[in-house]
Design a protein around this motif. Sequence first.
Motif, mmCIF file in Angstrom:
data_model
loop_
_atom_site.group_PDB
_atom_site.id
_atom_site.type_symbol
_atom_site.label_atom_id
_atom_site.label_comp_id
_atom_site.label_asym_id
_atom_site.label_seq_id
_atom_site.Cartn_x
_atom_site.Cartn_y
_atom_site.Cartn_z
ATOM 1 N N ASP A 206 0.842 -1.188 0.000
ATOM 2 C CA ASP A 206 0.000 0.000 0.000
ATOM 3 C C ASP A 206 0.883 1.246 0.000
ATOM 4 O O ASP A 206 1.728 1.421 0.884
ATOM 5 C CB ASP A 206 -0.904 -0.008 1.235
ATOM 6 N N LEU A 207 0.672 2.098 -0.997
ATOM 7 C CA LEU A 207 1.472 3.317 -1.119
ATOM 8 C C LEU A 207 0.885 4.499 -0.346
ATOM 9 O O LEU A 207 1.580 5.470 -0.080
ATOM 10 C CB LEU A 207 1.609 3.710 -2.588
ATOM 11 N N ARG A 208 -0.377 4.421 0.001
ATOM 12 C CA ARG A 208 -1.031 5.568 0.613
ATOM 13 C C ARG A 208 -0.387 6.018 1.928
ATOM 14 O O ARG A 208 -0.258 7.226 2.158
ATOM 15 C CB ARG A 208 -2.516 5.258 0.824
ATOM 16 N N PRO A 209 0.053 5.113 2.812
ATOM 17 C CA PRO A 209 0.690 5.592 4.050
ATOM 18 C C PRO A 209 1.995 6.344 3.822
ATOM 19 O O PRO A 209 2.442 7.083 4.697
ATOM 20 C CB PRO A 209 0.940 4.295 4.842
ATOM 21 N N TRP A 210 2.609 6.147 2.640
ATOM 22 C CA TRP A 210 3.884 6.807 2.360
ATOM 23 C C TRP A 210 3.704 8.237 1.832
ATOM 24 O O TRP A 210 4.687 8.957 1.668
ATOM 25 C CB TRP A 210 4.667 6.005 1.307
ATOM 26 N N ARG A 211 2.485 8.623 1.591
ATOM 27 C CA ARG A 211 2.257 9.894 0.904
ATOM 28 C C ARG A 211 2.855 11.080 1.653
ATOM 29 O O ARG A 211 3.437 11.979 1.056
ATOM 30 C CB ARG A 211 0.754 10.091 0.708
ATOM 31 N N PHE A 212 2.700 11.100 2.968
ATOM 32 C CA PHE A 212 3.200 12.225 3.758
ATOM 33 C C PHE A 212 4.381 11.812 4.637
ATOM 34 O O PHE A 212 4.700 12.493 5.612
ATOM 35 C CB PHE A 212 2.083 12.797 4.614
ATOM 36 N N SER A 213 4.991 10.674 4.287
ATOM 37 C CA SER A 213 6.147 10.215 5.057
ATOM 38 C C SER A 213 7.385 11.013 4.653
ATOM 39 O O SER A 213 7.596 11.320 3.472
ATOM 40 C CB SER A 213 6.383 8.726 4.817
ATOM 41 N N ILE A 214 8.219 11.326 5.640
ATOM 42 C CA ILE A 214 9.454 12.080 5.388
ATOM 43 C C ILE A 214 10.611 11.096 5.264
ATOM 44 O O ILE A 214 10.819 10.258 6.154
ATOM 45 C CB ILE A 214 9.731 13.080 6.519
ATOM 46 N N ALA A 215 11.333 11.175 4.172
ATOM 47 C CA ALA A 215 12.450 10.261 3.945
ATOM 48 C C ALA A 215 13.712 11.065 3.653
ATOM 49 O O ALA A 215 13.671 12.070 2.941
ATOM 50 C CB ALA A 215 12.149 9.317 2.787
ATOM 51 N N GLU A 216 14.805 10.620 4.208
ATOM 52 C CA GLU A 216 16.107 11.237 3.987
ATOM 53 C C GLU A 216 17.085 10.170 3.530
ATOM 54 O O GLU A 216 16.946 8.992 3.868
ATOM 55 C CB GLU A 216 16.618 11.888 5.279
ATOM 56 N N PRO A 217 18.088 10.551 2.757
ATOM 57 C CA PRO A 217 19.077 9.560 2.327
ATOM 58 C C PRO A 217 19.879 9.050 3.517
ATOM 59 O O PRO A 217 20.160 9.788 4.466
ATOM 60 C CB PRO A 217 19.967 10.346 1.350
ATOM 61 N N THR A 218 20.245 7.780 3.462
ATOM 62 C CA THR A 218 21.046 7.215 4.533
ATOM 63 C C THR A 218 22.486 7.710 4.420
ATOM 64 O O THR A 218 22.952 8.097 3.335
ATOM 65 C CB THR A 218 21.033 5.680 4.472
ATOM 66 N N ALA A 219 23.164 7.683 5.556
ATOM 67 C CA ALA A 219 24.549 8.173 5.572
ATOM 68 C C ALA A 219 25.437 7.382 4.623
ATOM 69 O O ALA A 219 26.294 7.945 3.935
ATOM 70 C CB ALA A 219 25.090 8.118 6.995
ATOM 71 N N ILE A 220 25.237 6.076 4.568
ATOM 72 C CA ILE A 220 26.090 5.240 3.720
ATOM 73 C C ILE A 220 25.856 5.564 2.246
ATOM 74 O O ILE A 220 26.799 5.546 1.433
ATOM 75 C CB ILE A 220 25.830 3.738 3.987
ATOM 76 N N ASP A 221 24.603 5.906 1.868
ATOM 77 C CA ASP A 221 24.333 6.280 0.477
ATOM 78 C C ASP A 221 24.998 7.613 0.132
ATOM 79 O O ASP A 221 25.513 7.800 -0.983
ATOM 80 C CB ASP A 221 22.831 6.369 0.243
ATOM 81 N N VAL A 222 24.974 8.552 1.073
ATOM 82 C CA VAL A 222 25.620 9.841 0.839
ATOM 83 C C VAL A 222 27.114 9.657 0.645
ATOM 84 O O VAL A 222 27.725 10.222 -0.272
ATOM 85 C CB VAL A 222 25.331 10.804 2.013
#
Length: 237
Positions: A206-222
């Motif tokens: 279900d994608l609906r709960p992600w609509r207002f979710s805040i996501a940041e890149p992980t340190a390892i990805d940066v």
Amino acid sequence: MMTSQLEVLHFVGLWWRIEGFPTASEWQAVAAVLTLVVAATAAIVALSQLRQGRHQLRLSAEANLRAAEAAESEARPYISVRFDLRVIPGARPKDPRHTGVLFVVIECVGRTPAREISLTVSPAFETSGEGRPGTAEEDPAMVALSEVFSGEPVIGMLHPGQQLDYILDYTANVVGSEELPQRYEVTATYSDATGIRRYTEPHILDLRPWRFSIAEPTAIDVIARQMRRVNENLERG
């Protein structure tokens, strides 16, 4: 002395013939009744003990069954199918612009391998098509995703901790979209390492709960993105 014994016996004989007192046959009848009562009591006690024994056996069997089910649940494989929204950091360390990417993840989260994994999805996965080569039929990633979720056992085995990641779309294009599906129902069917036991489980993506979710890149990805940029600069120099 002999005379005294004879007198006693004679008195006893007279005593048994006392008017209103039970006769010898009546005493025998009373003894028989008492014997019957004792036997009936013993039978009741034995029946009660038998019932208690059966109850204990039933409780023991149920406890053994629960223990066996718990052991199987602990050792059996589990397949997880889920959405994973990941944030890819920008090219520059201080660049605030990040790219969100939606993945379909299939993972073996149990303690033992899962074999002959077949998956179905309803409705079929759809994408916005942005950044993809042509239509879904021409997109190798979408073709692979369609094959995996065709209901055929395309995945032969996944070991504990192993996972398959498939890019579905950019997060901004699909989450909250009115044109693309926001909810998918997946059915996973697979067997244990022996191939004897088979399991079927539903999953809701279900994608609906992600609509207002805040996501940041992980340190390892940066860090990884920065290292790639450093390598690119060194190659150019």
